[in-house]
Write a protein that holds these residues in place. Sequence first.
Motif, PDB file in Angstrom:
ATOM      1  N   ILE A  51      -4.704  -3.391  -3.323  1.00  0.00           N
ATOM      2  CA  ILE A  51      -3.516  -2.756  -2.874  1.00  0.00           C
ATOM      3  C   ILE A  51      -3.518  -2.487  -1.375  1.00  0.00           C
ATOM      4  CG2 ILE A  51      -1.693  -0.929  -2.549  1.00  0.00           C
ATOM      5  CD1 ILE A  51      -2.043  -0.375  -5.660  1.00  0.00           C
ATOM      6  N   TYR A  52      -4.893  -2.078  -0.961  1.00  0.00           N
ATOM      7  CA  TYR A  52      -5.138  -1.800   0.614  1.00  0.00           C
ATOM      8  C   TYR A  52      -5.238  -3.389   1.010  1.00  0.00           C
ATOM      9  CZ  TYR A  52      -7.378   0.157   4.701  1.00  0.00           C
ATOM     10  OH  TYR A  52      -7.634   0.486   6.189  1.00  0.00           O
ATOM     11  N   ARG A  53      -5.873  -4.297   0.501  1.00  0.00           N
ATOM     12  CA  ARG A  53      -6.067  -5.739   1.148  1.00  0.00           C
ATOM     13  C   ARG A  53      -4.492  -6.334   1.357  1.00  0.00           C
ATOM     14  NH1 ARG A  53     -10.484  -6.140  -2.148  1.00  0.00           N
ATOM     15  NH2 ARG A  53      -9.501  -6.994  -3.835  1.00  0.00           N
ATOM     16  N   ALA A  54      -3.664  -6.085   0.249  1.00  0.00           N
ATOM     17  CA  ALA A  54      -2.491  -6.848   0.294  1.00  0.00           C
ATOM     18  C   ALA A  54      -1.724  -6.044   1.444  1.00  0.00           C
ATOM     19  CB  ALA A  54      -1.729  -6.760  -0.841  1.00  0.00           C
ATOM     20  N   LEU A  55      -1.573  -4.916   1.802  1.00  0.00           N
ATOM     21  CA  LEU A  55      -0.930  -3.896   2.602  1.00  0.00           C
ATOM     22  C   LEU A  55      -1.280  -4.281   3.979  1.00  0.00           C
ATOM     23  CD1 LEU A  55       1.382  -2.069   2.400  1.00  0.00           C
ATOM     24  CD2 LEU A  55      -0.373  -0.104   2.265  1.00  0.00           C
ATOM     25  N   ALA A  56      -2.816  -4.225   4.349  1.00  0.00           N
ATOM     26  CA  ALA A  56      -3.093  -4.664   5.720  1.00  0.00           C
ATOM     27  C   ALA A  56      -2.722  -6.005   5.884  1.00  0.00           C
ATOM     28  CB  ALA A  56      -4.625  -4.809   5.536  1.00  0.00           C
ATOM     29  N   PHE A  57      -2.482  -7.012   4.990  1.00  0.00           N
ATOM     30  CA  PHE A  57      -2.177  -8.407   5.248  1.00  0.00           C
ATOM     31  C   PHE A  57      -0.541  -8.319   5.709  1.00  0.00           C
ATOM     32  CE2 PHE A  57      -0.361 -12.313   4.075  1.00  0.00           C
ATOM     33  CZ  PHE A  57      -0.966 -13.192   4.987  1.00  0.00           C
ATOM     34  N   ALA A  58       0.234  -7.701   4.906  1.00  0.00           N
ATOM     35  CA  ALA A  58       1.556  -7.371   4.956  1.00  0.00           C
ATOM     36  C   ALA A  58       2.026  -6.682   6.408  1.00  0.00           C
ATOM     37  CB  ALA A  58       2.309  -6.865   3.564  1.00  0.00           C
ATOM     38  N   LEU A  59       1.206  -5.796   6.724  1.00  0.00           N
ATOM     39  CA  LEU A  59       1.613  -4.902   7.843  1.00  0.00           C
ATOM     40  C   LEU A  59       0.885  -5.464   9.028  1.00  0.00           C
ATOM     41  CD1 LEU A  59       1.008  -1.386   6.506  1.00  0.00           C
ATOM     42  CD2 LEU A  59       3.055  -2.726   6.656  1.00  0.00           C
ATOM     43  N   GLY A 115       1.702  -5.193  -5.241  1.00  0.00           N
ATOM     44  CA  GLY A 115       1.135  -5.106  -6.655  1.00  0.00           C
ATOM     45  C   GLY A 115       1.274  -3.597  -7.110  1.00  0.00           C
ATOM     46  N   LEU A 116       2.246  -2.822  -6.434  1.00  0.00           N
ATOM     47  CA  LEU A 116       2.254  -1.434  -6.852  1.00  0.00           C
ATOM     48  C   LEU A 116       3.542  -1.016  -7.383  1.00  0.00           C
ATOM     49  CD1 LEU A 116       0.889   1.523  -6.977  1.00  0.00           C
ATOM     50  CD2 LEU A 116       1.726   1.814  -4.605  1.00  0.00           C
ATOM     51  N   ASP A 117       3.625  -0.471  -8.609  1.00  0.00           N
ATOM     52  CA  ASP A 117       4.836  -0.022  -9.409  1.00  0.00           C
ATOM     53  C   ASP A 117       5.235   1.197  -8.462  1.00  0.00           C
ATOM     54  OD1 ASP A 117       6.956   1.220 -10.748  1.00  0.00           O
ATOM     55  OD2 ASP A 117       6.064   0.754 -12.792  1.00  0.00           O
ATOM     56  N   PRO A 118       6.283   1.303  -7.870  1.00  0.00           N
ATOM     57  CA  PRO A 118       7.024   2.538  -7.161  1.00  0.00           C
ATOM     58  C   PRO A 118       7.042   3.721  -7.991  1.00  0.00           C
ATOM     59  CG  PRO A 118       8.145   0.608  -6.250  1.00  0.00           C
ATOM     60  CD  PRO A 118       7.362   0.443  -7.603  1.00  0.00           C
ATOM     61  N   THR A 119       7.196   3.653  -9.182  1.00  0.00           N
ATOM     62  CA  THR A 119       7.509   4.917 -10.119  1.00  0.00           C
ATOM     63  C   THR A 119       5.980   5.594 -10.283  1.00  0.00           C
ATOM     64  OG1 THR A 119       7.142   3.668 -12.291  1.00  0.00           O
ATOM     65  CG2 THR A 119       9.252   3.974 -11.214  1.00  0.00           C
ATOM     66  N   ARG A 120       5.050   4.865 -10.155  1.00  0.00           N
ATOM     67  CA  ARG A 120       3.479   5.483 -10.229  1.00  0.00           C
ATOM     68  C   ARG A 120       3.247   6.535  -9.237  1.00  0.00           C
ATOM     69  NH1 ARG A 120      -0.657   0.939 -10.813  1.00  0.00           N
ATOM     70  NH2 ARG A 120      -2.168   2.667 -11.380  1.00  0.00           N
ATOM     71  N   LEU A 121       3.806   6.365  -7.927  1.00  0.00           N
ATOM     72  CA  LEU A 121       3.792   7.132  -6.819  1.00  0.00           C
ATOM     73  C   LEU A 121       4.238   8.618  -7.149  1.00  0.00           C
ATOM     74  CD1 LEU A 121       4.498   4.987  -4.011  1.00  0.00           C
ATOM     75  CD2 LEU A 121       2.246   5.789  -4.720  1.00  0.00           C
ATOM     76  N   THR A 122       5.021   8.773  -8.297  1.00  0.00           N
ATOM     77  CA  THR A 122       5.324  10.161  -8.512  1.00  0.00           C
ATOM     78  C   THR A 122       4.266  11.004  -9.498  1.00  0.00           C
ATOM     79  OG1 THR A 122       6.455   9.587 -10.569  1.00  0.00           O
ATOM     80  CG2 THR A 122       7.862   9.275  -8.591  1.00  0.00           C
ATOM     81  N   THR A 136      10.719   4.338  -1.492  1.00  0.00           N
ATOM     82  CA  THR A 136      11.802   3.553  -1.684  1.00  0.00           C
ATOM     83  C   THR A 136      11.761   2.117  -1.187  1.00  0.00           C
ATOM     84  OG1 THR A 136      12.951   4.133   0.497  1.00  0.00           O
ATOM     85  CG2 THR A 136      13.359   5.603  -1.534  1.00  0.00           C
ATOM     86  N   ASP A 137      10.615   1.499  -0.569  1.00  0.00           N
ATOM     87  CA  ASP A 137      10.685   0.020   0.095  1.00  0.00           C
ATOM     88  C   ASP A 137       9.929  -0.545  -1.330  1.00  0.00           C
ATOM     89  OD1 ASP A 137      10.119  -2.060   1.118  1.00  0.00           O
ATOM     90  OD2 ASP A 137       8.944  -1.291   3.179  1.00  0.00           O
ATOM     91  N   THR A 138      10.679  -0.641  -2.098  1.00  0.00           N
ATOM     92  CA  THR A 138      10.212  -1.114  -3.514  1.00  0.00           C
ATOM     93  C   THR A 138       9.838  -2.875  -3.340  1.00  0.00           C
ATOM     94  OG1 THR A 138      12.649  -1.733  -4.066  1.00  0.00           O
ATOM     95  CG2 THR A 138      11.798   0.246  -4.956  1.00  0.00           C
TER      96      THR A 138
END
Length: 329
Positions: free
Chosen positions: A46-54, A25-32, A16-18
């Motif tokens: 996605i991993y690189r961007a997430l590591a940077f964001a976190l 760069g990930l459409d949340p609906t794809r996780l379903t 839900t953290d859209t």
Amino acid sequence: MGYLAALLQAAEVSPTDTALLQKVGLDPTRLTQADARIGEAEFSAIYRALAFALDDEMLRLFPRAFRHGALKFTCLALMDAKNLMVALHRWTYMSRMLRDDLHMVLLPDPASARIAIASTQTPLPCKPFAQDMLLKVVHGVLSWLVGQRLPLIRVDFTFAQPSFASDYLALYPGPVFFNQAQAALHLEPELLQLPIRRNKHELNEFLLRAPEDWLFVGEHEKRLGLRLRAYLAERLPLPATAESAAEALHVSARTLHRRLADEGTSFQRVKDEFRRDMALQMLTRGHEPINAISAQLGFDSTASFHRAFRGWTGDTPGAFRGAGATTTR
């Protein structure tokens, strides 16, 4: 996609953290779509961007964050070692200095060299997914240091086998076992004598591509089922038979069937799963007519595509698209 969803859950990133998901760069609906596939390059981005964001190169998998620069300075500390044995001893020593709760340990013996995650606590004081990521980093960095992908005798995890266990075929160049007493990589002891071949000038390129270079195995190391999927993708929309696939993959038809059976699958199952994954992507990420999708996937008629899709998901392609791609089972 099931593997990515599990990683995000371990990283405490909610579907839900859209805002955050769209930022990386990930459409949340794809996780379903747990059974759908995601490309290696996209996964790595996605991993690189997430590591940077976190601000955590290991995505909140450990109690203490691995801040940016952790991988770089680890590599710098290992690059002037004489060989893999010396590099590993340095790394295990560093892990003891940096963490009190768990550390790496090298356990060599004549049968195999074991690089294990050790702790005085049971169970390990980290999230189960952390075992996977830590061992992937260790294997990837060591392989990069010696300039070749290190083959593995086996990989052990202490956690139970997940529903996406087949994805591990693309992650490790060796068999993976779950519910084991200790998380560890096993490799041939003579590999520890390999010399370190990398220098500082090559490090930046390695870091820029991370985690792609250390997360996935190379094409020639992949199991036959994954190589077969790649062949089917190149073949579309033309039909493919076991005989034509065997010829393209440079094995006999008998060997193709035997090796796929050894991997717990079959030619028809790989073909069905591939076409299912492609259909899910086309229906959720594009607006092409269903009859065009059917033709692109090599079905001889739209009716046969409908029958196959209903067997995969329980819905027709039209109902699946209309429901917003939330009905996969």
